[in-house]
Design a protein around this motif. Structure first.
Motif, PDB file in Angstrom:
ATOM      1  N   ASN A  34     -33.902  56.893  -2.271  1.00 32.89           N
ATOM      2  CA  ASN A  34     -32.584  56.365  -2.557  1.00 32.89           C
ATOM      3  C   ASN A  34     -31.685  56.537  -1.345  1.00 32.89           C
ATOM      4  OD1 ASN A  34     -33.616  57.661  -5.396  1.00 32.89           O
ATOM      5  ND2 ASN A  34     -32.478  55.774  -5.720  1.00 32.89           N
ATOM      6  N   SER A  35     -30.602  55.818  -1.335  1.00 35.94           N
ATOM      7  CA  SER A  35     -29.643  55.922  -0.241  1.00 35.94           C
ATOM      8  C   SER A  35     -28.322  56.458  -0.753  1.00 35.94           C
ATOM      9  CB  SER A  35     -29.454  54.554   0.416  1.00 35.94           C
ATOM     10  OG  SER A  35     -30.671  54.116   1.002  1.00 35.94           O
ATOM     11  N   VAL A  36     -27.614  57.132   0.136  1.00 35.21           N
ATOM     12  CA  VAL A  36     -26.374  57.793  -0.250  1.00 35.21           C
ATOM     13  C   VAL A  36     -25.270  57.432   0.732  1.00 35.21           C
ATOM     14  CG1 VAL A  36     -27.685  59.724  -1.224  1.00 35.21           C
ATOM     15  CG2 VAL A  36     -26.776  59.899   1.111  1.00 35.21           C
ATOM     16  N   ALA A  37     -24.041  57.642   0.299  1.00 36.49           N
ATOM     17  CA  ALA A  37     -22.886  57.526   1.189  1.00 36.49           C
ATOM     18  C   ALA A  37     -22.132  58.845   1.164  1.00 36.49           C
ATOM     19  CB  ALA A  37     -21.975  56.385   0.748  1.00 36.49           C
ATOM     20  N   VAL A  38     -21.674  59.263   2.322  1.00 29.37           N
ATOM     21  CA  VAL A  38     -20.864  60.477   2.436  1.00 29.37           C
ATOM     22  C   VAL A  38     -19.464  60.055   2.858  1.00 29.37           C
ATOM     23  CG1 VAL A  38     -20.603  62.725   3.535  1.00 29.37           C
ATOM     24  CG2 VAL A  38     -22.905  61.822   3.080  1.00 29.37           C
ATOM     25  N   LEU A  39     -18.503  60.295   1.996  1.00 26.37           N
ATOM     26  CA  LEU A  39     -17.123  59.860   2.213  1.00 26.37           C
ATOM     27  C   LEU A  39     -16.225  61.063   2.448  1.00 26.37           C
ATOM     28  CD1 LEU A  39     -16.878  57.281  -0.750  1.00 26.37           C
ATOM     29  CD2 LEU A  39     -17.812  56.918   1.549  1.00 26.37           C
ATOM     30  N   ASN A  40     -15.116  60.841   3.173  1.00 24.21           N
ATOM     31  CA  ASN A  40     -14.136  61.929   3.356  1.00 24.21           C
ATOM     32  C   ASN A  40     -12.721  61.516   2.972  1.00 24.21           C
ATOM     33  OD1 ASN A  40     -13.419  60.275   5.455  1.00 24.21           O
ATOM     34  ND2 ASN A  40     -13.705  61.796   7.085  1.00 24.21           N
TER      35      ASN A  40
ATOM     36  N   ILE B  85     -22.247  61.883   9.426  1.00 21.51           N
ATOM     37  CA  ILE B  85     -23.617  62.384   9.448  1.00 21.51           C
ATOM     38  C   ILE B  85     -24.344  61.713  10.617  1.00 21.51           C
ATOM     39  CG2 ILE B  85     -25.758  62.669   8.152  1.00 21.51           C
ATOM     40  CD1 ILE B  85     -23.404  64.085   6.859  1.00 21.51           C
ATOM     41  N   GLU B  86     -25.126  62.484  11.352  1.00 22.38           N
ATOM     42  CA  GLU B  86     -25.868  61.945  12.496  1.00 22.38           C
ATOM     43  C   GLU B  86     -26.833  60.849  12.050  1.00 22.38           C
ATOM     44  OE1 GLU B  86     -28.638  63.590  16.206  1.00 22.38           O
ATOM     45  OE2 GLU B  86     -28.029  64.929  14.571  1.00 22.38           O
ATOM     46  N   ASN B  87     -26.882  59.779  12.827  1.00 22.41           N
ATOM     47  CA  ASN B  87     -27.770  58.637  12.579  1.00 22.41           C
ATOM     48  C   ASN B  87     -27.469  57.916  11.262  1.00 22.41           C
ATOM     49  OD1 ASN B  87     -29.265  59.096  14.980  1.00 22.41           O
ATOM     50  ND2 ASN B  87     -30.477  60.652  13.930  1.00 22.41           N
ATOM     51  N   SER B  88     -26.243  58.015  10.797  1.00 19.64           N
ATOM     52  CA  SER B  88     -25.894  57.309   9.566  1.00 19.64           C
ATOM     53  C   SER B  88     -25.730  55.819   9.841  1.00 19.64           C
ATOM     54  CB  SER B  88     -24.627  57.893   8.944  1.00 19.64           C
ATOM     55  OG  SER B  88     -23.546  57.856   9.854  1.00 19.64           O
ATOM     56  N   VAL B  89     -25.822  55.047   8.768  1.00 16.96           N
ATOM     57  CA  VAL B  89     -25.723  53.598   8.824  1.00 16.96           C
ATOM     58  C   VAL B  89     -24.277  53.193   8.579  1.00 16.96           C
ATOM     59  CG1 VAL B  89     -26.547  51.443   7.776  1.00 16.96           C
ATOM     60  CG2 VAL B  89     -28.089  53.403   7.987  1.00 16.96           C
ATOM     61  N   ALA B  90     -23.829  52.150   9.267  1.00 17.75           N
ATOM     62  CA  ALA B  90     -22.459  51.673   9.080  1.00 17.75           C
ATOM     63  C   ALA B  90     -22.298  51.062   7.689  1.00 17.75           C
ATOM     64  CB  ALA B  90     -22.106  50.639  10.146  1.00 17.75           C
ATOM     65  N   PHE B  91     -21.091  51.090   7.182  1.00 14.30           N
ATOM     66  CA  PHE B  91     -20.809  50.517   5.870  1.00 14.30           C
ATOM     67  C   PHE B  91     -21.197  49.042   5.839  1.00 14.30           C
ATOM     68  CE2 PHE B  91     -18.035  54.192   6.112  1.00 14.30           C
ATOM     69  CZ  PHE B  91     -18.113  54.731   4.839  1.00 14.30           C
ATOM     70  N   GLY B  92     -21.876  48.649   4.759  1.00 10.14           N
ATOM     71  CA  GLY B  92     -22.262  47.253   4.575  1.00 10.14           C
ATOM     72  C   GLY B  92     -23.533  46.845   5.263  1.00 10.14           C
ATOM     73  N   GLN B  93     -24.243  47.790   5.883  1.00 11.31           N
ATOM     74  CA  GLN B  93     -25.402  47.440   6.705  1.00 11.31           C
ATOM     75  C   GLN B  93     -26.733  47.949   6.165  1.00 11.31           C
ATOM     76  OE1 GLN B  93     -25.039  45.382   9.530  1.00 11.31           O
ATOM     77  NE2 GLN B  93     -23.030  45.228   8.545  1.00 11.31           N
ATOM     78  N   THR B  94     -26.749  48.576   5.002  1.00  9.83           N
ATOM     79  CA  THR B  94     -28.008  49.182   4.560  1.00  9.83           C
ATOM     80  C   THR B  94     -29.101  48.160   4.314  1.00  9.83           C
ATOM     81  OG1 THR B  94     -27.360  49.161   2.215  1.00  9.83           O
ATOM     82  CG2 THR B  94     -26.840  51.146   3.496  1.00  9.83           C
ATOM     83  N   GLN B  95     -28.737  46.974   3.852  1.00 10.32           N
ATOM     84  CA  GLN B  95     -29.745  45.943   3.579  1.00 10.32           C
ATOM     85  C   GLN B  95     -29.931  44.992   4.752  1.00 10.32           C
ATOM     86  OE1 GLN B  95     -31.869  46.016   1.370  1.00 10.32           O
ATOM     87  NE2 GLN B  95     -31.067  47.274  -0.297  1.00 10.32           N
ATOM     88  N   LYS B  96     -29.562  45.444   5.944  1.00  7.89           N
ATOM     89  CA  LYS B  96     -29.771  44.657   7.158  1.00  7.89           C
ATOM     90  C   LYS B  96     -30.489  45.490   8.215  1.00  7.89           C
ATOM     91  CE  LYS B  96     -25.597  41.879   6.372  1.00  7.89           C
ATOM     92  NZ  LYS B  96     -24.280  41.457   6.915  1.00  7.89           N
TER      93      LYS B  96
END
Length: 352
Positions: A190-196, A322-333
């Motif tokens: 699964n994939s997660v998002a870490v928000l602040n 988080i290191e090597n995290s994916v930009a918002f909106g890009q997980t399926q690209k």
């Protein structure tokens, strides 16, 4: 066939796919074998939802466009030029594909062919039409490929290595059944998002793409968010609002109604905007139509946890928290070199 020739074949496929979008299907005169395949592909796209209720036109076109953008000579060179294919002994690689999202197994398919092997494909019953059609198009460009691509409906036999994708339960079966063969066995992730709380409105709308694309059925879809104590969920729900039409799809609303009822009967505290349920939960895998959330006090604790539980995680979305995290909106690209489960498929294929 040389690697350069095979690259050109897939570039031609990318050019073919570039003609198709939800906005307009635009036939281009220079595309190879268009007279044979253009109209047939449009018909197949239209029929996709009748084959699989989750395969809406929007999602099928999204998958097609993603591959059209990926299959360029620059991308193929960047992906493959770091590998040495000179000593590859051509063998047969079996693929057991999932069917949760359109063309989910296509990366494994092209990896096998580009690395110099033959591919033996067992498609999912949920996705039996798109990949065989693209394989037919490839063979029309290079007839020699007919001896390199085989689809099977029954038992997978006569292979030298295997790449199999499934749930955690099926993975145990795969590990036993394929124990005597070199293999990559993929399990549920699964994939997660870490928000602040400092994310922009645009980033939160983009996060909605990560949540709702393919109705959340992919391992790259965000199914859980980590938020700081006292987080204001108004920003999150504001980002989700543009995706409210998801509730109009019968299969989605059925899941929404069912999961909401189950949660309520269990007396869970929920936040709900009438098309998405969010629930505080320590698990990663949330049911369709829901997202789990968990509070944190120290971002360093989240980093350590995600490192420790990395085998359960496919992507991490954050604003560089988080290191090597994916930009918002890009997980399926993903790029061609972004491997599922972080297992280098090409390295496996040239070494076994």
């Amino acid at each position: 066939m040389t690697l350069a020739h095979k690259k050109n074949i897939f570039v031609a496929l990318g050019t073919f796919l570039s003609q198709f979008s939800e906005v307009e299907n635009q036939k281009k005169e220079a595309v190879l074998n268009n007279d044979l395949f253009f109209d047939r592909f449009i018909d197949l796209i239209k029929l996709s939802q009748s084959h699989n209720g989750w395969y809406t036109n929007d999602n099928v076109y999204f998958a097609i466009q993603s591959w059209a953008e990926a299959l360029t000579i620059d991308n193929l060179n960047q992906w493959l030029d770091t590998y040495d294919f000179t000593n590859v002994d051509s063998k047969t690689v079996g693929l057991v594909l999932a069917g949760n999202i359109p063309l989910v197994g296509f990366h494994d398919f092209i990896s096998v062919l580009l690395s110099g092997h033959k591919v033996l494909v067992k498609t999912s019953s949920n996705d039996q039409h798109l990949l065989p059609f693209l394989a037919e198009y490839l063979v029309s460009i290079e007839p020699k490929l007919v001896n390199h691509i085989t689809f099977v409906e029954g038992k997978l036999e006569g292979f030298d290595a295997v790449i199999a994708t499934g749930s955690n339960n099926t993975a145990r079966y795969f590990e036993f059944y394929f124990k005597d063969k070199p293999s990559i066995i993929r399990k549920s992730r699964n994939s997660v998002a870490v928000l602040n709380g400092q994310e922009t409105k645009e980033q939160m709308v983009a996060l909605g793409e990560d949540v709702f694309r393919y109705f959340g059925l992919g391992c790259r879809n965000v199914s859980k968010i980590f938020v700081p104590k006292d987080y204001n969920f108004d920003a999150f729900f504001g980002g989700m609002f543009p995706y409210q039409d998801v509730i109009k799809y019968e299969k989605y609303i059925n899941n929404y109604d069912y999961n909401k009822a189950v949660f309520l009967m269990s007396n869970f505290n929920l936040l709900d905007n009438e098309f998405l349920i969010i629930k505080e939960d320590s698990s990663y895998a949330s049911p369709i139509s829901s997202v789990f959330y968990e509070y944190y006090e120290n971002i360093e604790d989240i980093k350590l946890r995600l490192q420790a539980e990395n085998e359960q995680i496919q992507c991490i979305v954050s604003n560089d928290l988080i290191e090597n995290s994916v930009a918002f909106g890009q997980t399926q690209k993903p790029n061609l070199w972004d491997y599922a489960d972080n297992v280098d498929t090409i390295k496996f294929l040239i070494a076994f």
